[in-house]
Design a protein around this motif. Sequence first.
Motif, PDB file in Angstrom:
ATOM      1  N   MET A   1      15.152 -79.769 -62.900  1.00 33.10           N
ATOM      2  CA  MET A   1      15.792 -79.210 -61.717  1.00 33.10           C
ATOM      3  C   MET A   1      14.974 -78.009 -61.260  1.00 33.10           C
ATOM      4  O   MET A   1      14.716 -77.098 -62.042  1.00 33.10           O
ATOM      5  N   PRO A   2      14.565 -77.987 -59.994  1.00 38.35           N
ATOM      6  CA  PRO A   2      13.789 -76.841 -59.490  1.00 38.35           C
ATOM      7  C   PRO A   2      14.653 -75.583 -59.395  1.00 38.35           C
ATOM      8  O   PRO A   2      15.878 -75.661 -59.283  1.00 38.35           O
ATOM      9  N   ASP A   3      13.997 -74.437 -59.449  1.00 35.08           N
ATOM     10  CA  ASP A   3      14.696 -73.167 -59.257  1.00 35.08           C
ATOM     11  C   ASP A   3      15.218 -73.095 -57.831  1.00 35.08           C
ATOM     12  O   ASP A   3      14.528 -73.468 -56.887  1.00 35.08           O
ATOM     13  N   ILE A   4      16.436 -72.590 -57.686  1.00 34.94           N
ATOM     14  CA  ILE A   4      17.040 -72.378 -56.372  1.00 34.94           C
ATOM     15  C   ILE A   4      16.939 -70.889 -56.064  1.00 34.94           C
ATOM     16  O   ILE A   4      17.365 -70.057 -56.862  1.00 34.94           O
ATOM     17  N   THR A   5      16.370 -70.559 -54.921  1.00 34.80           N
ATOM     18  CA  THR A   5      16.310 -69.162 -54.486  1.00 34.80           C
ATOM     19  C   THR A   5      16.922 -69.056 -53.089  1.00 34.80           C
ATOM     20  O   THR A   5      16.877 -69.998 -52.302  1.00 34.80           O
TER      21      THR A   5
ATOM     22  N   ALA B   1      14.365 -74.764 -52.870  1.00 27.20           N
ATOM     23  CA  ALA B   1      14.374 -75.448 -54.163  1.00 27.20           C
ATOM     24  C   ALA B   1      12.926 -75.674 -54.556  1.00 27.20           C
ATOM     25  O   ALA B   1      12.214 -76.420 -53.882  1.00 27.20           O
ATOM     26  N   GLY B   2      12.501 -74.970 -55.576  1.00 24.88           N
ATOM     27  CA  GLY B   2      11.104 -75.086 -55.988  1.00 24.88           C
ATOM     28  C   GLY B   2      10.147 -74.663 -54.892  1.00 24.88           C
ATOM     29  O   GLY B   2       9.056 -75.196 -54.783  1.00 24.88           O
ATOM     30  N   GLY B   3      10.553 -73.723 -54.059  1.00 23.09           N
ATOM     31  CA  GLY B   3       9.710 -73.222 -52.980  1.00 23.09           C
ATOM     32  C   GLY B   3       9.809 -73.993 -51.676  1.00 23.09           C
ATOM     33  O   GLY B   3       9.229 -73.582 -50.676  1.00 23.09           O
TER      34      GLY B   3
ATOM     35  N   GLY C   1      15.872 -82.935 -46.591  1.00 22.66           N
ATOM     36  CA  GLY C   1      15.752 -83.752 -47.800  1.00 22.66           C
ATOM     37  C   GLY C   1      17.131 -84.203 -48.254  1.00 22.66           C
ATOM     38  O   GLY C   1      17.942 -84.651 -47.433  1.00 22.66           O
ATOM     39  N   PRO C   2      17.447 -84.054 -49.545  1.00 17.80           N
ATOM     40  CA  PRO C   2      18.738 -84.514 -50.050  1.00 17.80           C
ATOM     41  C   PRO C   2      19.938 -83.774 -49.446  1.00 17.80           C
ATOM     42  O   PRO C   2      21.054 -84.262 -49.500  1.00 17.80           O
ATOM     43  N   CYS C   3      19.715 -82.616 -48.863  1.00 16.88           N
ATOM     44  CA  CYS C   3      20.804 -81.854 -48.231  1.00 16.88           C
ATOM     45  C   CYS C   3      20.950 -82.210 -46.761  1.00 16.88           C
ATOM     46  O   CYS C   3      21.837 -81.691 -46.078  1.00 16.88           O
TER      47      CYS C   3
ATOM     48  N   SER D   1      24.004 -80.119 -56.671  1.00 18.33           N
ATOM     49  CA  SER D   1      24.523 -81.472 -56.891  1.00 18.33           C
ATOM     50  C   SER D   1      23.780 -82.484 -56.022  1.00 18.33           C
ATOM     51  O   SER D   1      23.515 -83.602 -56.455  1.00 18.33           O
ATOM     52  N   ARG D   2      23.431 -82.099 -54.789  1.00 16.91           N
ATOM     53  CA  ARG D   2      22.674 -83.002 -53.912  1.00 16.91           C
ATOM     54  C   ARG D   2      21.278 -83.272 -54.488  1.00 16.91           C
ATOM     55  O   ARG D   2      20.799 -84.409 -54.457  1.00 16.91           O
ATOM     56  N   LEU D   3      20.654 -82.223 -55.025  1.00 15.44           N
ATOM     57  CA  LEU D   3      19.332 -82.382 -55.622  1.00 15.44           C
ATOM     58  C   LEU D   3      19.386 -83.257 -56.871  1.00 15.44           C
ATOM     59  O   LEU D   3      18.522 -84.110 -57.082  1.00 15.44           O
ATOM     60  N   GLU D   4      20.422 -83.053 -57.693  1.00 21.29           N
ATOM     61  CA  GLU D   4      20.585 -83.861 -58.910  1.00 21.29           C
ATOM     62  C   GLU D   4      20.814 -85.326 -58.564  1.00 21.29           C
ATOM     63  O   GLU D   4      20.241 -86.220 -59.182  1.00 21.29           O
ATOM     64  N   THR D   5      21.652 -85.575 -57.561  1.00 23.59           N
ATOM     65  CA  THR D   5      21.930 -86.956 -57.148  1.00 23.59           C
ATOM     66  C   THR D   5      20.661 -87.629 -56.628  1.00 23.59           C
ATOM     67  O   THR D   5      20.406 -88.795 -56.938  1.00 23.59           O
TER      68      THR D   5
END
Length: 90
Positions: free
Chosen positions: A1-5, A25-27, A58-60, A83-87
């Motif tokens: 999972m990428p870092d969320i900033t 997410a991951g930049g 993207g996923p969002c 959750s969107r990124l994980e899915t």
Amino acid sequence: MPDITLQPMPVMIDGGSHEGRLVLAGGSLVAVFARVTAEETAGGQGQAEGWYLEAGFGPCGDVTSVTQPVFAALDEAVAWVRSRLETASS
């Protein structure tokens, strides 16, 4: 999972500036949330103020509801992004 900033950024909505956050997410930009009042959400029909998904990528970005989600707290918005990124990655 990428870092969320989260990066604070004013967002122009209906001619006025609102408190906003760019979500990375991951930049990479995955969402833009704007702080809205109860009167601005769903025409003031019982919806609480919170963080409105102004734009998703993207996923969002594949939200299929007629109205974009509004989250009561920024932590809830970030959890939704996660959750969107994980899915998307499963």
